[in-house]
Design a protein around this motif. Structure first.
Motif, mmCIF file in Angstrom:
data_model
loop_
_atom_site.group_PDB
_atom_site.id
_atom_site.type_symbol
_atom_site.label_atom_id
_atom_site.label_comp_id
_atom_site.label_asym_id
_atom_site.label_seq_id
_atom_site.Cartn_x
_atom_site.Cartn_y
_atom_site.Cartn_z
ATOM 1 N N ASN A 102 -30.154 -39.520 23.940
ATOM 2 C CA ASN A 102 -29.736 -40.893 24.143
ATOM 3 C C ASN A 102 -30.771 -41.552 25.067
ATOM 4 N N ASP A 103 -30.342 -42.199 26.138
ATOM 5 C CA ASP A 103 -31.275 -43.007 26.936
ATOM 6 C C ASP A 103 -32.308 -42.168 27.697
ATOM 7 N N GLY A 104 -33.485 -42.754 27.896
ATOM 8 C CA GLY A 104 -34.540 -42.060 28.640
ATOM 9 C C GLY A 104 -35.447 -43.058 29.327
ATOM 10 N N LYS A 105 -36.174 -42.598 30.338
ATOM 11 C CA LYS A 105 -37.070 -43.479 31.096
ATOM 12 C C LYS A 105 -38.068 -42.607 31.861
ATOM 13 N N ALA A 114 -34.712 -37.827 30.045
ATOM 14 C CA ALA A 114 -33.873 -38.302 28.945
ATOM 15 C C ALA A 114 -32.661 -37.400 28.839
ATOM 16 N N GLY A 115 -31.547 -38.008 28.453
ATOM 17 C CA GLY A 115 -30.302 -37.243 28.379
ATOM 18 C C GLY A 115 -29.783 -37.140 26.958
ATOM 19 N N THR A 116 -28.845 -36.231 26.769
ATOM 20 C CA THR A 116 -28.296 -36.003 25.436
ATOM 21 C C THR A 116 -26.786 -36.258 25.423
ATOM 22 N N MET A 117 -26.256 -36.233 24.222
ATOM 23 C CA MET A 117 -24.819 -36.403 23.987
ATOM 24 C C MET A 117 -24.516 -35.838 22.610
ATOM 25 N N PHE A 134 -32.426 -33.936 30.811
ATOM 26 C CA PHE A 134 -33.675 -33.174 30.741
ATOM 27 C C PHE A 134 -34.825 -34.010 31.299
ATOM 28 N N SER A 135 -35.931 -33.324 31.651
ATOM 29 C CA SER A 135 -37.176 -34.059 31.894
ATOM 30 C C SER A 135 -38.320 -33.278 31.248
ATOM 31 N N LEU A 136 -39.322 -34.060 30.825
ATOM 32 C CA LEU A 136 -40.536 -33.498 30.216
ATOM 33 C C LEU A 136 -41.680 -33.864 31.145
ATOM 34 N N ASN A 137 -42.421 -32.839 31.637
ATOM 35 C CA ASN A 137 -43.514 -33.193 32.572
ATOM 36 C C ASN A 137 -44.839 -33.270 31.814
ATOM 37 N N GLN A 148 -22.752 -30.804 31.259
ATOM 38 C CA GLN A 148 -21.387 -31.352 31.360
ATOM 39 C C GLN A 148 -21.377 -32.880 31.340
ATOM 40 N N VAL A 149 -22.312 -33.462 30.599
ATOM 41 C CA VAL A 149 -22.411 -34.925 30.493
ATOM 42 C C VAL A 149 -21.707 -35.386 29.211
ATOM 43 N N ASP A 150 -21.005 -36.526 29.281
ATOM 44 C CA ASP A 150 -20.358 -37.080 28.078
ATOM 45 C C ASP A 150 -21.366 -37.902 27.267
ATOM 46 N N ILE A 151 -21.795 -39.064 27.849
ATOM 47 C CA ILE A 151 -22.795 -39.909 27.186
ATOM 48 C C ILE A 151 -23.884 -40.203 28.214
ATOM 49 N N SER A 152 -25.020 -39.470 28.123
ATOM 50 C CA SER A 152 -26.106 -39.679 29.078
ATOM 51 C C SER A 152 -26.701 -41.059 28.826
ATOM 52 N N ASN A 153 -26.711 -41.909 29.839
ATOM 53 C CA ASN A 153 -27.131 -43.293 29.603
ATOM 54 C C ASN A 153 -28.103 -43.795 30.652
#
Ligand SMILES: O=C(O)[C@H](O)[C@@H](O)[C@H](O)[C@H](O)CO
Ligand SMILES: [Zn+2]
Length: 325
Positions: A102-105, A114-117, A134-137, A148-153
């Protein structure tokens, strides 16, 4: 100067999201998640270029070396805009095939967070607690920060880079964590002594090493009628702007006091995310969605799914960071 809201991209995205202002070209980059498209809209010419993706695309961010990095399906991907080609950098949530990004920055050090759902049956209806952040370096190493995230935003970092602000939508809150810009770490391990009263054998203080996710605390709780907290960005005064899904508004919050400072209503309910752009970053661009609306709803809100520009806010933003890998 009074606040003005105008519709600038008259395209009905299913789920318009993740706007990023590209200063060099004066273009707004944003995605249509379930429409599986990445758009670049030129504010001077009103022209728009589009790249189609094969899976739901949660986010797209500029890459310092050129092109973009995206969160598509369960992959971080590298997008070359000219050739429209996408190559996989890394895959996440291998044990959760029904998840998506879902959202990322990009953080101030150039890491893409960026997070998932879980995939939704329909907006906000999904299996809960499946998501992670998550993060990507720059070396393309993936770090999983918490689950344990519902909607990563929505996500952003304080101006002093010491705090990470984050929205898991179905908590109906905006949270803050301690952040270490040098390591990209949100969690902190620390040792403390305490007596295990519940364990009979443990009568004396013991050294416990526990990993707490960096002092996670709430900075704002949504009020009745404000809808679901969705995308978010920080302004040059360190205040947060939150797009409220089903709330038809963006709200400005002071994360130090938890006080809501401003509310700007828009002519659509499904406002999804926001970013500052334009000359000296004094315009607020707001994306929106129309997915899940029936004919009657669409007739009432003919601009649902469009991108709006709010001027005259008296606030301004800061330039977006580019991925350094
Ligand atoms: O736009 C997003 O962030 C999600 O992908 C949507 O599908 C959510 O359901 C909606 O925005 C409510 O948070
Ligand atoms: Zn969102």
């Amino acid at each position: 100067m009074s606040v003005k809201v105008e519709c600038v991209v008259k395209e009905r995205c299913e789920i318009g999201e993740g706007p990023v202002w590209e200063e060099k070209e004066g273009t707004l980059l944003f995605v249509d998640i379930s429409g599986q498209k990445i758009h670049r809209w030129n504010s001077a010419t009103n022209q728009k270029e589009t790249v189609a993706t094969e899976k739901f695309v949660g986010c797209a961010v500029p890459r310092r070396s050129g092109g973009y990095v995206i969160g598509e399906g369960r992959s971080f991907g590298a997008l070359d805009w000219e050739s429209r080609s996408i190559s996989t950098i890394a895959v996440i949530d291998e044990d959760k095939p029904n998840n998506r990004f879902n959202d990322g920055k990009v953080d101030p050090a150039g890491r893409l967070f960026a997070g998932t759902m879980a995939m939704e049956e329909r907006p906000t209806v999904l299996e809960l607690k499946q998501g992670s952040l998550f993060s990507l370096n720059k070396d393309h190493i993936v770090v999983k920060h918490f689950n344990q995230v519902d909607i990563s935003n929505g996500l952003d970092w304080s101006l002093d880079h010491k705090t990470f602000y984050y929205i898991d939508s179905l908590t109906y809150t905006v949270e803050a964590f301690n952040y270490d810009i040098n390591t990209g770490s949100i969690s902190e391990t620390h040792t403390h002594t305490h007596t295990h009263t519940n364990l009979v054998i443990h009568r004396q203080p013991c050294e416990c090493v526990c990993v707490r996710v960096g002092n996670r605390r709430m900075v704002y709780k949504m009020e009745e009628g404000e809808g679901i907290p969705d995308g978010m960005c920080i302004d040059a005064d360190g205040r947060l702007w939150v797009a409220c899904y089903n709330g038809g508004r963006v709200i400005q919050i002071d994360p130090q006091t938890g006080v809501r400072l401003q509310t700007v209503k828009l002519p659509v309910d499904k406002t999804t995310s926001c970013c500052f752009g334009g000359r000296d970053y004094s315009d607020l661009y707001v994306t929106s969605a129309c997915k899940g609306m029936d004919e009657a709803d669409m007739a009432k809100q003919p601009q649902a799914g469009c991108v709006f520009r709010i001027t005259g806010l008296g606030a301004k933003g800061i330039p977006a960071n580019s991925f350094t890998g």
